[in-house]
Design an enzyme around this catalytic site. Structure first.
Site, PDB file in Angstrom:
ATOM      1  N   GLY A 111       0.824  -1.472   0.003  1.00  0.00           N
ATOM      2  CA  GLY A 111       0.052  -0.020   0.048  1.00  0.00           C
ATOM      3  C   GLY A 111       0.934   1.083  -0.087  1.00  0.00           C
ATOM      4  O   GLY A 111       1.899   1.569  -0.702  1.00  0.00           O
TER       5      GLY A 111
ATOM      6  N   ALA B  49       4.122   1.288 -14.305  1.00  0.00           N
ATOM      7  CA  ALA B  49       3.282   2.466 -14.282  1.00  0.00           C
ATOM      8  C   ALA B  49       2.483   2.388 -12.952  1.00  0.00           C
ATOM      9  O   ALA B  49       1.549   3.239 -12.883  1.00  0.00           O
ATOM     10  CB  ALA B  49       2.357   2.650 -15.453  1.00  0.00           C
TER      11      ALA B  49
ATOM     12  N   ASP C 205       3.404   5.577 -11.240  1.00  0.00           N
ATOM     13  CA  ASP C 205       2.976   6.879 -12.231  1.00  0.00           C
ATOM     14  C   ASP C 205       1.323   7.113 -11.983  1.00  0.00           C
ATOM     15  O   ASP C 205       0.645   8.209 -12.159  1.00  0.00           O
ATOM     16  CB  ASP C 205       3.155   6.516 -13.531  1.00  0.00           C
ATOM     17  CG  ASP C 205       4.651   6.677 -13.763  1.00  0.00           C
ATOM     18  OD1 ASP C 205       5.517   7.472 -12.967  1.00  0.00           O
ATOM     19  OD2 ASP C 205       5.259   5.955 -14.370  1.00  0.00           O
TER      20      ASP C 205
ATOM     21  N   ASP D 152       1.444  -7.039 -13.955  1.00  0.00           N
ATOM     22  CA  ASP D 152       2.704  -6.256 -14.327  1.00  0.00           C
ATOM     23  C   ASP D 152       2.523  -4.881 -13.633  1.00  0.00           C
ATOM     24  O   ASP D 152       1.109  -3.980 -13.921  1.00  0.00           O
ATOM     25  CB  ASP D 152       2.380  -5.800 -15.975  1.00  0.00           C
ATOM     26  CG  ASP D 152       3.351  -4.879 -16.427  1.00  0.00           C
ATOM     27  OD1 ASP D 152       4.229  -4.670 -15.743  1.00  0.00           O
ATOM     28  OD2 ASP D 152       3.237  -4.500 -17.594  1.00  0.00           O
TER      29      ASP D 152
HETATM   30  N1  LIG Z   1       0.863  -6.192  -5.954  1.00  0.00           N
HETATM   31  C1  LIG Z   1       0.059  -5.107  -5.719  1.00  0.00           C
HETATM   32  N2  LIG Z   1      -1.161  -5.039  -5.561  1.00  0.00           N
HETATM   33  C2  LIG Z   1      -1.745  -3.988  -5.192  1.00  0.00           C
HETATM   34  N3  LIG Z   1      -1.458  -2.885  -5.351  1.00  0.00           N
HETATM   35  C3  LIG Z   1      -0.256  -2.792  -5.881  1.00  0.00           C
HETATM   36  C4  LIG Z   1       0.558  -3.828  -6.248  1.00  0.00           C
HETATM   37  N4  LIG Z   1       1.736  -3.249  -6.427  1.00  0.00           N
HETATM   38  C5  LIG Z   1       1.951  -1.880  -6.452  1.00  0.00           C
HETATM   39  N5  LIG Z   1       0.503  -1.508  -6.166  1.00  0.00           N
HETATM   40  C6  LIG Z   1      -0.191  -0.216  -5.777  1.00  0.00           C
HETATM   41  O1  LIG Z   1       0.833   0.760  -6.737  1.00  0.00           O
HETATM   42  C7  LIG Z   1       1.281   1.494  -5.823  1.00  0.00           C
HETATM   43  C8  LIG Z   1       2.781   2.061  -6.480  1.00  0.00           C
HETATM   44  O2  LIG Z   1       3.503   0.806  -6.230  1.00  0.00           O
HETATM   45  P1  LIG Z   1       5.033   0.832  -5.936  1.00  0.00           P
HETATM   46  O3  LIG Z   1       5.114   1.323  -4.651  1.00  0.00           O
HETATM   47  O4  LIG Z   1       5.748  -0.501  -6.391  1.00  0.00           O
HETATM   48  O5  LIG Z   1       5.536   1.938  -6.939  1.00  0.00           O
HETATM   49  P2  LIG Z   1       6.814   2.199  -8.058  1.00  0.00           P
HETATM   50  O6  LIG Z   1       7.727   1.233  -7.374  1.00  0.00           O
HETATM   51  O7  LIG Z   1       7.011   3.583  -8.146  1.00  0.00           O
HETATM   52  O8  LIG Z   1       6.121   1.436  -9.085  1.00  0.00           O
HETATM   53  P3  LIG Z   1       6.432   1.281 -10.757  1.00  0.00           P
HETATM   54  O9  LIG Z   1       8.016   1.789 -10.680  1.00  0.00           O
HETATM   55  O10 LIG Z   1       6.606   0.080 -10.850  1.00  0.00           O
HETATM   56  O11 LIG Z   1       5.357   2.154 -11.376  1.00  0.00           O
HETATM   57  C9  LIG Z   1       1.284   0.946  -4.456  1.00  0.00           C
HETATM   58  O12 LIG Z   1       1.294   2.192  -3.352  1.00  0.00           O
HETATM   59  C10 LIG Z   1       0.250   0.253  -4.384  1.00  0.00           C
HETATM   60  O13 LIG Z   1      -1.266   1.129  -4.058  1.00  0.00           O
END
Ligand SMILES: Nc1ncnc2c1ncn2[C@@H]1O[C@H](COP(=O)(O)OP(=O)(O)OP(=O)(O)O)[C@@H](O)[C@H]1O
Length: 315
Positions: A230, A254, A257, A251
């Site tokens: 989260g 994004a 983003d 996947d």
């Molecule tokens: N497996 C998952 N199930 C549900 N929500 C997810 C999951 N993975 C990511 N999220 C949602 O996406 C948000 C952003 O994910 P993350 O923290 O991985 O960001 P990030 O590393 O910037 O992602 P990316 O670089 O892949 O775009 C999380 O705060 C969550 O709300």
């Protein structure tokens, strides 16, 4: 407040890339050759993704970016235009090619990405055009895939114009101390939160400590995204851990983003930070259930139909 009650204007500065999305059973070891499952050319780049996320949440988006004078540039602009994004400030480079990202997505939904920035590195800021775009804008949203000097100048101008700055400082790079007080809302993932602060960030407790350290540098409020765990939102009123929605991730490209765009639009509509973060959680949960960057970003009506995330916990 309905998610579509107003159409705030949002200005985005950032990168545009053509993503070469390869689906693979797992990442190859050094020296190993693997058979992949498929290859698709899909629009991406953090700037484009965040612009699309804002537009699909109902914002009127102006994008400042740069592509090459080539087929990838044409395809990216056509896709952004189909989302209603204003492209007057998207520049064409006569010599540099449009940015490309090789995105390898494993069966586990983990991604590995290599970016060739190309024309993204020659984007410039037309200050008169920027000043005009900022008039009446509810937020200025940017990341670090554009030259740092351009990002710093744009942030300073937006802040001076009274437009709240939403910064997603990714990919991580050293930043000047003077930048932090110009940021209204900082959105970092757990790796960036740890790298910018030197603190361990493995869960919500660590994320709040990192967020508070960033606020001590002058950032007004911070959101730390924690993947499937989260996100944490911290401002002067509350430190809150928002669990993610339980979905079948295919996947995660994004996800961050999508979250940032949905958060920025909710803030521009006047939502409090925890409420805006919950909007980001719902939008990003949908994004991870679909392949690709921009094709996976949901529209407001789809996000409205998602269940509310589990109750948050105050930390
Ligand atoms: N497996 C998952 N199930 C549900 N929500 C997810 C999951 N993975 C990511 N999220 C949602 O996406 C948000 C952003 O994910 P993350 O923290 O991985 O960001 P990030 O590393 O910037 O992602 P990316 O670089 O892949 O775009 C999380 O705060 C969550 O709300």
């Amino acid at each position: 407040m309905s998610s579509t009650s107003t159409s705030p204007a949002i200005v985005v500065l950032g990168s545009l890339n053509m993503d070469l999305l390869m689906r693979v059973p797992r990442a190859p070891q050094a020296g190993e050759t693997l058979l992949g499952r498929s290859l698709q050319h899909l629009p991406g780049g953090k700037g484009g993704n965040q612009a699309v996320s804002c537009a699909r949440q109902g914002a009127a988006v102006t994008l400042i970016a740069r592509v090459g004078r080539d087929a990838d540039g044409d395809a990216l602009c056509a896709a952004l235009s189909a989302d209603g994004i204003r492209l007057d400030a998207v520049q064409r480079d006569d010599t540099e090619a449009t940015g490309v990202a090789l995105v390898m997505v494993e069966d586990s939904a983990q991604n590995r990405i290599v970016v060739i920035p190309g024309a993204n590195l020659t984007v410039t800021l037309d200050e008169a055009v920027f000043a005009q775009a900022l008039q009446g804008a509810g937020a200025f949203v940017t990341q670090l895939e554009s030259p740092l000097s351009v990002v710093l100048r744009a942030v300073a101008l937006a802040q001076a114009a009274g437009c709240p700055v939403v910064l997603n400082p990714s990919p991580m790079q050293p930043l000047p101390d003077a930048l932090w007080p110009q940021i209204d809302t900082l959105v970092v993932n757990e790796v960036e939160a740890a790298e910018y602060t030197g603190l361990p960030v493995a869960d919500g407790i660590g994320a709040v400590a990192a967020a508070r350290a960033l606020m001590q540098r002058g950032v007004r409020r911070v959101v730390v995204t924690l993947g499937a765990q989260g996100a944490v939102s911290v401002d002067a009123q509350a430190a809150v851990w928002h669990p993610s929605l339980k979905v079948q991730a295919v996947d995660t490209t994004a996800a961050g983003d999508t979250f940032t765009g949905a958060l920025a639009v909710a803030l521009a509509r006047g939502a409090a930070l925890p409420e805006a973060a919950r909007r980001g959680i719902r939008a990003a949960a949908l994004c991870v259930t679909r392949p690709g960057a921009q094709p996976s970003i949901p529209h407001a009506s789809e996000v409205d139909a998602m269940p509310e995330p589990p109750p948050w916990s105050a930390l």
